[in-house]
Write a protein that holds these residues in place. Structure first.
Motif, PDB file in Angstrom:
ATOM      1  N   THR A  56       2.960  51.882 -18.631  1.00 16.52           N
ATOM      2  CA  THR A  56       4.021  52.064 -17.642  1.00 16.52           C
ATOM      3  C   THR A  56       5.326  51.442 -18.119  1.00 16.52           C
TER       4      THR A  56
ATOM      5  N   GLU B 232      17.544  52.843 -10.020  1.00 16.21           N
ATOM      6  CA  GLU B 232      18.114  53.732 -11.026  1.00 16.21           C
ATOM      7  C   GLU B 232      18.751  54.945 -10.363  1.00 16.21           C
TER       8      GLU B 232
ATOM      9  N   GLN C 238       9.179  51.082 -10.619  1.00 16.30           N
ATOM     10  CA  GLN C 238      10.343  50.670 -11.388  1.00 16.30           C
ATOM     11  C   GLN C 238      10.055  49.275 -11.937  1.00 16.30           C
TER      12      GLN C 238
ATOM     13  N   LEU D 289       8.845  53.434 -18.981  1.00 22.23           N
ATOM     14  CA  LEU D 289      10.102  53.030 -18.343  1.00 22.23           C
ATOM     15  C   LEU D 289      11.000  52.254 -19.302  1.00 22.23           C
TER      16      LEU D 289
ATOM     17  N   ARG E 126       6.985  57.502 -12.899  1.00 20.92           N
ATOM     18  CA  ARG E 126       8.425  57.389 -12.648  1.00 20.92           C
ATOM     19  C   ARG E 126       8.744  57.480 -11.160  1.00 20.92           C
TER      20      ARG E 126
END
Length: 304
Positions: free
Chosen positions: A181, A292, A233, A185, A229
């Motif tokens: 993950t 984001e 985060q 990211l 996604r």
């Protein structure tokens, strides 16, 4: 109550907040001063295995009770009640528990824990599953002066699970899943937009657990990238604390958080307006839900 603000009187001090390493458990660091004893310990805010979550406001309300419960004069009675539940005092799990009966921070390198089990992580996890409250943090060792993992047994009365599904509300993440993950990211801490090392990053659920009413979906190692996604985060310990503070207030007052004094939302307004308190749609548009996207949407407006 801010995560790092000292409070509340000359005998009770909350000095910070930390997330126990390799867990999602969150604690408040405290200093409790009794007649001739100073206890530097911790009290729980979020305990994954016990199904416990408390807001900062609730901790403030309950801290006088915690102070009384954790008075060192109560330890012998608490230990006797704990021991009465153990039939097998030769088990490795009990030996680790017994090594923590000091009620103080104990080093995993030079304290009593490594004398009975040099690799106690599995035993600590088992004790937490049984309901014991144990905080873990890297601290300065009083024996050698170096920094090492320490554990503290917090001798509070048994907690009642605060959400319906107990410790199954959060689903586990394997080490492989966590690293995958973070790689997907790009190891980017999304609040400040900077790359950090893996150990500095926390995988944050965009939809805050304070609003969950059902267990989360599983986190398999092969979860599709698009789902990762959408769901997660990356934050640092500090920015995760900031988000937690804003979400605590939102749950209580239905007022969304700002981002560094910028009060703007790409959907909705300053007030959380979900269909009910568990509605994820009510979080969409808040900067802390998806930092984001929030920054991308703000830049789009500024550049149009």
């Amino acid at each position: 109550m801010q995560p790092n603000d000292p409070i509340t009187n000359d005998k009770i001090l909350i000095t910070g907040e930390f997330t126990a390493e390799k867990t999602n458990d969150v604690f408040k660091s405290v200093v409790f001063i009794y007649d001739d004893i100073v206890w530097e310990g911790a009290i729980p805010k979020y305990l994954e295995r016990q199904g416990i979550v408390m807001s900062d406001e609730e901790i403030s309300e309950r801290i006088p009770t915690f102070y009384e419960n954790l008075n060192p004069i109560n330890r012998s009675k608490w230990i006797a009640e704990s021991d009465s539940q153990w039939a097998d005092k030769e088990s490795q799990t009990y030996k680790v528990l017994n090594a923590l009966y000091s009620g103080e921070w104990e080093c995993r390198v030079h304290g009593p824990v490594p004398e009975v089990n040099p690799q106690p992580a599995a035993r600590l996890k088992a004790l937490k599953t049984m309901g014991y409250v144990i905080g873990s943090q890297r601290r300065e060792c009083k024996h050698c002066g170096g920094r090492a993992m320490h554990d503290i047994l917090i001798m509070l009365p048994a907690f009642e699970a605060r959400f319906e599904h107990g410790n199954e509300l959060r689903k586990p993440m394997s080490d492989r899943f966590k690293e995958r993950t973070k790689s997907i990211l790009k190891f980017k801490e999304v609040c400040f937009g900077v790359r950090r090392s893996s150990k500095e990053l926390i995988i944050d659920h965009k939809f805050p657990s304070q609003r969950w009413g059902q267990p989360e979906s599983d986190n398999p190692d092969d979860m599709p990238e698009s789902q990762i996604r959408h769901k997660f985060q990356l934050l640092s310990n500090q920015t995760n604390m900031w988000k937690s503070r804003y979400c605590d207030r939102c749950v209580k007052e239905n007022i969304r958080g700002d981002f560094m004094d910028i009060t703007w939302f790409y959907e909705g307004n300053a007030y959380w307006q979900g269909a009910d308190k568990h509605d994820e749609n009510g979080c969409v548009g808040c900067p802390w839900y998806d930092l984001e996207r929030w920054k991308d949407e703000l830049n789009r407006v500024l550049n149009s």
